[in-house]
Design a protein around this motif. Structure first.
Motif, PDB file in Angstrom:
ATOM      1  N   ARG A  81      48.768   2.403 109.631  1.00  0.00           N
ATOM      2  CA  ARG A  81      50.160   2.228 109.179  1.00  0.00           C
ATOM      3  C   ARG A  81      50.555   3.346 108.227  1.00  0.00           C
ATOM      4  NH1 ARG A  81      48.707  -3.227 109.470  1.00  0.00           N
ATOM      5  NH2 ARG A  81      47.861  -3.150 107.376  1.00  0.00           N
ATOM      6  N   ARG A  90      52.660   8.298 116.236  1.00  0.00           N
ATOM      7  CA  ARG A  90      52.339   7.039 116.924  1.00  0.00           C
ATOM      8  C   ARG A  90      50.831   6.828 116.852  1.00  0.00           C
ATOM      9  NH1 ARG A  90      55.244   4.030 119.818  1.00  0.00           N
ATOM     10  NH2 ARG A  90      53.343   3.322 120.825  1.00  0.00           N
ATOM     11  N   SER A  92      47.493   4.181 117.757  1.00  0.00           N
ATOM     12  CA  SER A  92      46.866   2.987 118.325  1.00  0.00           C
ATOM     13  C   SER A  92      45.583   2.740 117.545  1.00  0.00           C
ATOM     14  CB  SER A  92      46.516   3.194 119.802  1.00  0.00           C
ATOM     15  OG  SER A  92      47.699   3.355 120.549  1.00  0.00           O
ATOM     16  N   GLN A 105      48.040  -6.743 113.358  1.00  0.00           N
ATOM     17  CA  GLN A 105      49.310  -6.896 114.089  1.00  0.00           C
ATOM     18  C   GLN A 105      50.340  -7.634 113.237  1.00  0.00           C
ATOM     19  OE1 GLN A 105      47.509  -8.814 117.484  1.00  0.00           O
ATOM     20  NE2 GLN A 105      47.487  -6.932 118.697  1.00  0.00           N
ATOM     21  N   THR A 108      51.610  -5.407 110.435  1.00  0.00           N
ATOM     22  CA  THR A 108      52.436  -4.324 110.980  1.00  0.00           C
ATOM     23  C   THR A 108      53.864  -4.820 111.258  1.00  0.00           C
ATOM     24  OG1 THR A 108      50.498  -3.215 111.852  1.00  0.00           O
ATOM     25  CG2 THR A 108      52.606  -2.627 112.852  1.00  0.00           C
ATOM     26  N   ARG A 109      53.983  -6.049 111.797  1.00  0.00           N
ATOM     27  CA  ARG A 109      55.330  -6.619 112.004  1.00  0.00           C
ATOM     28  C   ARG A 109      56.053  -6.742 110.667  1.00  0.00           C
ATOM     29  NH1 ARG A 109      52.594  -9.903 115.562  1.00  0.00           N
ATOM     30  NH2 ARG A 109      52.449 -11.625 114.085  1.00  0.00           N
ATOM     31  N   ARG A 110      55.349  -7.151 109.637  1.00  0.00           N
ATOM     32  CA  ARG A 110      55.986  -7.386 108.332  1.00  0.00           C
ATOM     33  C   ARG A 110      56.333  -6.078 107.608  1.00  0.00           C
ATOM     34  NH1 ARG A 110      55.373 -12.908 106.695  1.00  0.00           N
ATOM     35  NH2 ARG A 110      54.237 -13.999 108.319  1.00  0.00           N
ATOM     36  N   GLU A 114      56.068  -1.821 113.887  1.00  0.00           N
ATOM     37  CA  GLU A 114      55.499  -2.160 115.196  1.00  0.00           C
ATOM     38  C   GLU A 114      55.962  -1.203 116.302  1.00  0.00           C
ATOM     39  OE1 GLU A 114      57.684  -3.837 113.458  1.00  0.00           O
ATOM     40  OE2 GLU A 114      58.728  -5.383 114.618  1.00  0.00           O
ATOM     41  N   ASP A 118      50.171   0.155 117.266  1.00  0.00           N
ATOM     42  CA  ASP A 118      49.699  -1.007 118.025  1.00  0.00           C
ATOM     43  C   ASP A 118      48.186  -1.125 117.886  1.00  0.00           C
ATOM     44  OD1 ASP A 118      48.342   0.278 120.584  1.00  0.00           O
ATOM     45  OD2 ASP A 118      50.196   1.375 120.188  1.00  0.00           O
ATOM     46  N   TYR A 119      47.686  -2.330 118.115  1.00  0.00           N
ATOM     47  CA  TYR A 119      46.251  -2.601 117.953  1.00  0.00           C
ATOM     48  C   TYR A 119      45.737  -3.364 119.159  1.00  0.00           C
ATOM     49  CZ  TYR A 119      47.408  -1.471 113.184  1.00  0.00           C
ATOM     50  OH  TYR A 119      47.873  -0.820 112.074  1.00  0.00           O
TER      51      TYR A 119
END
Ligand SMILES: C[S@@+](CC[C@H](N)C(=O)[O-])C[C@H]1O[C@@H](n2cnc3c(N)ncnc32)[C@H](O)[C@@H]1O
Length: 276
Positions: A81, A90, A92, A105, A108-110, A114, A118-119
């Motif tokens: 992040r 970007r 992964s 995950q 990351t949304r918070r 996102e 990605d994970y």
């Protein structure tokens, strides 16, 4: 848990880690729907030297913002992040521990990242990506759980584009003898596989890499570990990697500092280039 076959995943898995981290953040007055990588750094930079070490390795790698990056052993996602947030790349992440992937995950949304990060769960020895997919492969403090380094470094090379770069922060075996346990990556020697810096370098070269930069960071790591060991003697901060580690976290912090001090372990950063 019975359905986990891998003792490394067992070592890292706790219960309700995501809820524990969110409760700590809420207790600190953070808005858990709008977090930043800085809010999370005390807990999600799960390696020696934490965020400053990530910054140092990123500066050595020198990202321009256009790269596709793979983080091998991505943990809770702090470094990935941070790279996305700071450089716009970007990223992964792949990690063996299913709980870490779920928490990565969720965090990351918070942080609203996102779209860039990605994970997925997977093994570094059998990376779930096509050959020549990435401009850079990144890995901090994951290889010490991996015995088959020849295969690990071959896999890292396979997924890199020709000329792509590998950025490593690794724990190496030092001349002082085997480490004292428990440490953050193992409670016992069965899942700890350390090689000397020279052995590691030879394995990387044999796998098809050229060394661009090799930096011994043992002294910086020792200063950071000694500070954390001193702090471990008193009450821990509300948010820290002790939340990941379980009841013996104080012994782990102390042993980490002692192992570096006695040169049982060393730390290095390395930037390597995939040769054709
Ligand atoms: C000390 S944590 C470091 C996490 C992250 N790199 C960071 O710096 O915050 C080590 C991580 O390596 C992962 N790991 C260990 N062996 C692995 C393997 N064979 N394949 C993928 N991940 C692995 C563990 O699950 C754990 O998340």
């Amino acid at each position: 848990m019975a359905d986990r076959a891998n003792p490394v995943e067992d070592h890292y898995t706790s219960h309700d880690l995501g809820a524990v981290i969110l409760a700590a953040l809420r207790g600190m007055g953070k808005d858990i729907e709008r977090l930043t990588p800085d809010d999370l750094a005390p807990v999600d930079e799960f390696h020696g030297g934490q965020r400053p070490a990530t910054i140092r390795l990123a500066e050595l790698l020198g990202l321009t913002g256009t790269e596709r990056v793979l983080d091998v052993g991505s943990g809770l996602g702090g470094p990935s992040r941070f790279l996305a947030w700071r450089y716009g790349v970007r990223v992964s992440g792949v990690d063996l521990t299913a709980e870490f992937v779920r928490v990565a995950q969720m965090l990351t949304r918070r942080t609203g990242l996102e779209g860039l990060v990605d994970y997925r769960q997977g093994n570094a020895l059998d990376l779930p990506f096509a050959a020549e997919s990435f401009d850079a492969v990144w890995s901090q403090n994951a290889a010490m759980n991996i015995a088959d380094r020849d295969r690990l470094y071959r896999e890292m090379r396979r997924v890199l584009k020709p000329g792509g770069r590998l950025a490593l922060q690794e724990v190496a075996a030092g001349p002082g003898g085997p480490p004292h346990f428990p440490v953050q990556w193992a409670r016992a020697p069965a899942i700890s596989f350390l090689f000397t810096a020279d052995q590691t370098r030879a394995k990387l070269e044999a796998a098809g890499f050229r060394v661009v930069t090799w930096q011994d960071t043992t002294q910086e790591a020792l200063e950071s570990a000694a500070r954390r060991a001193r702090n471990a003697a008193v009450a821990p901060p509300p948010l820290g990697t002790h939340l990941i580690l379980g009841d013996d976290w104080q012994a782990m912090f102390k042993n980490s500092a002692r192992n570096l001090e006695e040169r049982r372990t060393e730390l290095f950063n390395a930037i390597l280039e995939r040769t054709l």
